[in-house]
Structures are given as structure tokens and as C-alpha cells.
Design an enzyme around this catalytic site. Structure first.
Site, PDB file in Angstrom:
ATOM      1  N   ARG A   1     -75.050  41.512 -74.262  1.00 26.93           N
ATOM      2  CA  ARG A   1     -76.255  42.855 -73.339  1.00 26.93           C
ATOM      3  C   ARG A   1     -77.741  42.319 -74.111  1.00 26.93           C
ATOM      4  O   ARG A   1     -78.011  41.795 -74.380  1.00 26.93           O
ATOM      5  CB  ARG A   1     -75.922  43.941 -74.534  1.00 26.93           C
ATOM      6  CG  ARG A   1     -74.871  44.764 -73.827  1.00 26.93           C
ATOM      7  CD  ARG A   1     -75.306  45.757 -74.368  1.00 26.93           C
ATOM      8  NE  ARG A   1     -74.319  46.856 -75.694  1.00 26.93           N
ATOM      9  CZ  ARG A   1     -74.800  48.189 -75.645  1.00 26.93           C
ATOM     10  NH1 ARG A   1     -75.786  48.218 -75.615  1.00 26.93           N
ATOM     11  NH2 ARG A   1     -74.312  48.053 -77.369  1.00 26.93           N
TER      12      ARG A   1
ATOM     13  N   VAL B   1     -71.826  35.635 -82.176  1.00 21.56           N
ATOM     14  CA  VAL B   1     -71.102  35.642 -82.722  1.00 21.56           C
ATOM     15  C   VAL B   1     -69.525  35.156 -82.923  1.00 21.56           C
ATOM     16  O   VAL B   1     -68.727  35.448 -84.088  1.00 21.56           O
ATOM     17  CB  VAL B   1     -70.044  37.372 -81.738  1.00 21.56           C
ATOM     18  CG1 VAL B   1     -68.845  37.660 -82.118  1.00 21.56           C
ATOM     19  CG2 VAL B   1     -71.229  38.243 -81.522  1.00 21.56           C
TER      20      VAL B   1
ATOM     21  N   HIS C   1     -65.165  52.086 -77.848  1.00 18.32           N
ATOM     22  CA  HIS C   1     -66.173  51.266 -78.617  1.00 18.32           C
ATOM     23  C   HIS C   1     -67.147  51.418 -77.811  1.00 18.32           C
ATOM     24  O   HIS C   1     -68.055  50.096 -76.676  1.00 18.32           O
ATOM     25  CB  HIS C   1     -65.597  49.375 -78.285  1.00 18.32           C
ATOM     26  CG  HIS C   1     -66.706  48.705 -79.561  1.00 18.32           C
ATOM     27  ND1 HIS C   1     -67.928  49.438 -80.767  1.00 18.32           N
ATOM     28  CD2 HIS C   1     -67.150  47.564 -79.118  1.00 18.32           C
ATOM     29  CE1 HIS C   1     -68.470  48.130 -80.530  1.00 18.32           C
ATOM     30  NE2 HIS C   1     -68.899  47.354 -79.582  1.00 18.32           N
TER      31      HIS C   1
ATOM     32  N   VAL D   1     -63.587  40.086 -78.568  1.00 22.85           N
ATOM     33  CA  VAL D   1     -64.118  41.066 -79.299  1.00 22.85           C
ATOM     34  C   VAL D   1     -65.685  40.779 -77.912  1.00 22.85           C
ATOM     35  O   VAL D   1     -65.851  41.942 -77.617  1.00 22.85           O
ATOM     36  CB  VAL D   1     -65.177  39.785 -80.257  1.00 22.85           C
ATOM     37  CG1 VAL D   1     -66.182  40.385 -80.816  1.00 22.85           C
ATOM     38  CG2 VAL D   1     -64.174  39.463 -80.929  1.00 22.85           C
TER      39      VAL D   1
END
Ligand code: APR
Length: 309
Positions: free
Chosen positions: A83, A14, A176, A119
């Protein structure tokens, strides 16, 4: 006029993708920070060497030392673990909370006026960790969630309708996680409510696919989670701040009574500009929408309450 300075903590998938989009848009000079020696340095140099080809002028550097982030205008925290199949975002909490606390404290130390965009997952809980560890006011600490979740629903709707991605707008609120709240009532294609274009069962199926959109990517990748769309979503927020655009975007913001909740982060419509979260827009929700929002916030609180922040 000096250039904007952007720090990105975590030079993994990311973080590096954020750097890529941000450099392509010439949003400022970029510092990548990571614990792994060599990786942030190598990725920053590699990306900078794309400058002559792509025609962007940004200085990119990589470091293992927060001292090099001094004077950042914005810091993006992506550090942590991602994850794997079968994991929920909440499964990451015990490892990621310490990483995010350290990152936020170091950013605050070297860039006391910065804005922090979080994030790392579980996102809403990590925002609280960053808020406390930085000591910043809550308008300068917020998280990337709703733009990504909305982008997923926009994508699925555009594919279903056979129209441009650009013409679909929507709003996904709440935490989220799997209890996020996609608001079909606020979803339009070219100004037309999607409820006029698709039957209820198709809309329900696309909403459900959106809720599980992160897991869908994890199942494909197996060794990690999504990064292209998350990176693009972060850069939209960076641009809103650095260009003081006052974009109306769904972001994870600290609630002080809005939507009936207090002292917790959740995705809500926000106005994002140079000061960070300049406003939270409150909408009238139906009973069902409010109940879904409450359920989603309860699931954020359940994780938050187990931590000693
Ligand atoms: N300080 C700085 N960087 C760290 C630290 C730390 N204490 N601990 C880990 N990192 C770095 C790792 O070395 C790695 O380079 O964070 C980076 C994470 O990158 P990836 O494993 O590729 O994970 P990514 O896909 O980028 O996801 C990062 O964002 O979307 C969320 O759920 C996702 O929480 C995850 C985060």
C-alpha cells in the site's frame, strides 16, 4: 535428520524480514524467490554472511526460478505490491491476485506437500486465490493477520498501562481490513480483564487505532507498508508449524460453517501445528461481536465476489 526447508516468495520488505527472523531462530534453510533478478540472490547472501556473527546455521539462497524451491516444507507468499498512503488493502487486489495465483500454483507444482502461509494483501481474498490455485486442502493454506493485529493492540495497551508488552493478551478476529474485530472482552493484562483497568473511551480509542494500525505505518513510510511486525508474526506461524507446537493463534482460516460463514477466509482462533490449521476454535460471541464479525466477512466477500477464482 534433514533440515526444514522454507521458501519465501517475494524478497521485498516483508519477505526479507521474515527471512531475517527465521534465520535468527534457525528455523531451517531458506530460499527467497522474486521476479527481480539479483535481489533475492543478494539479500540471501548478505543475510547468510550474518551467520558467523550472529551464530546461526542456515543455508540461504535466492532465485528467480521456482524449481529451486523443490521440496519445501512451508512456503510464505509475500509477493505483490504494498500500500501507499490513501490506499486500502482492497485497492491492491487486481494486481496481487495474479501474482498470488502464480506463486501458489508454482509452489504446489514443486512442493506438493507444503503448507502455504499467505501474507499478500488483501489477505483474506488472497488466501482464497492461493487455495484455488494450489489445489491444496484448506488446512494447508492459511493467512497471517490476527497475530499482527493482536500485536498492535497489545502494544498500544502495554504503552497505555505502562506495563510489559508480554503481559497483554488479546484476540482480533474477522477480515484483515478496517472492519476487523478486536475483542476487548477477551483482552487481559496479567490475567486481569483490561475493562477493569481502563475506561471504555480509552479502550475504544485503542481499538480504533488498531483497526487503522496498518494505515498509520503507511502514512509514516509513504513508499510502502509495515514489515517488521508482519515479518515477526509470520515467523511465529512458521515456528508453530515446523516445531509442531500446536499454538493457539488467530489466523485467517477457511470457514466451513464456523461463526456462521462458509467458503470464505477470515481471522479466527486456530490451532497451528505440523498439519497446518489443525482446529478452529469457536467462541460464543455477543450479538454486537457477531454483527461486527458478519460485517467484516461481508467486506471480504464483496472483494471476493468481483474476482473469478
Ligand atoms: N513473483 C515473485 N515476486 C514478485 C512478483 C512475482 N510475480 N511480483 C512482485 N514480486 C516481488 C517484488 O519484486 C518485491 O520484491 O514482491 C516483492 C514485494 O515487496 P515489497 O514491494 O517490499 O512489499 P512488502 O512490503 O514486502 O509487502 C508485500 O505483503 O503485507 C503485504 O500488503 C503487503 O501485499 C503486500 C505484501
Amino acid at each position: 535428520m534433514s533440515r526444514n526447508r522454507i521458501s519465501i516468495v517475494g524478497a521485498g520488505n516483508v519477505g526479507a524480514t521474515c527471512a531475517h527472523w527465521a534465520a535468527a531462530k534457525e528455523l531451517g534453510d531458506i530460499v527467497l524467490v522474486d521476479v527481480v533478478e539479483g535481489v533475492p540472490q543478494g539479500k540471501a547472501l548478505d543475510l547468510m554472511e550474518a551467520g558467523p556473527v550472529e551464530g546461526f546455521d542456515c543455508m540461504l539462497s535466492g532465485t528467480n526460478d521456482y524449481e529451486d524451491t523443490v521440496g519445501s516444507d512451508v512456503a510464505v507468499i509475500t509477493a505483490g505490491i504494498a500500500r501507499k498512503p490513501g490506499m486500502s488493502r482492497d485497492d491492491l487486489v487486481s494486481i496481487n491476485v495474479k501474482i498470488v495465483q502464480q506463486a501458489a500454483a508454482e509452489i504446489a507444482r514443486y512442493s506438493p506437500d507444503a503448507i502455504i502461509i499467505v501474507v499478500t494483501n488483501p489477505l483474506d481474498v488472497m488466501c482464497s486465490a492461493a487455495l484455488k490455485a494450489s489445489g491444496f486442502p484448506s488446512d494447508r493454506v492459511f493467512g497471517m493477520s490476527g497475530i499482527l493485529d493482536s500485536a498492535r493492540l497489545r502494544t498500544f495497551l502495554a504503552l497505555e498501562l505502562g506495563i510489559s508488552f508480554e503481559d497483554v493478551t488479546t484476540l482480533v478476529l474477522g477480515g484483515h481490513g478496517d472492519h476487523m474485530v478486536p475483542l476487548v472482552r477477551y483482552t487481559y493484562a496479567g490475567g486481569i480483564p483490561v475493562e477493569k483497568l481502563l475506561p471504555r473511551d480509552r479502550l475504544d480509542a485503542l481499538v480504533q487505532r488498531t483497526r487503522l494500525g496498518g494505515a498509520e505505518i503507511v502514512e509514516y513510510l509513504k513508499t510502502g507498508s509495515a514489515y517488521y511486525a508482519p515479518g515477526a508474526a509470520v515467523v511465529q506461524m512458521l515456528e508453530a508449524v515446523l516445531k509442531d507446537k500446536r499454538r493457539l493463534l488467530p489466523c485467517a482460516a477457511y470457514l466451513r460453517g464456523q461463526y456462521g460463514h462458509r467458503d470464505v477466509y477470515a481471522g479466527v482462533p486456530t490451532v497451528i501445528g505440523a498439519e497446518g490449521v489443525e482446529r478452529i476454535i469457536e467462541l460464543d460471541l455477543t450479538k454486537e461481536e457477531q454483527a461486527a464479525f458478519d460485517r467484516s466477512v461481508a467486506s471480504v466477500r464483496a472483494v471476493l465476489d468481483k474476482l473469478d477464482l
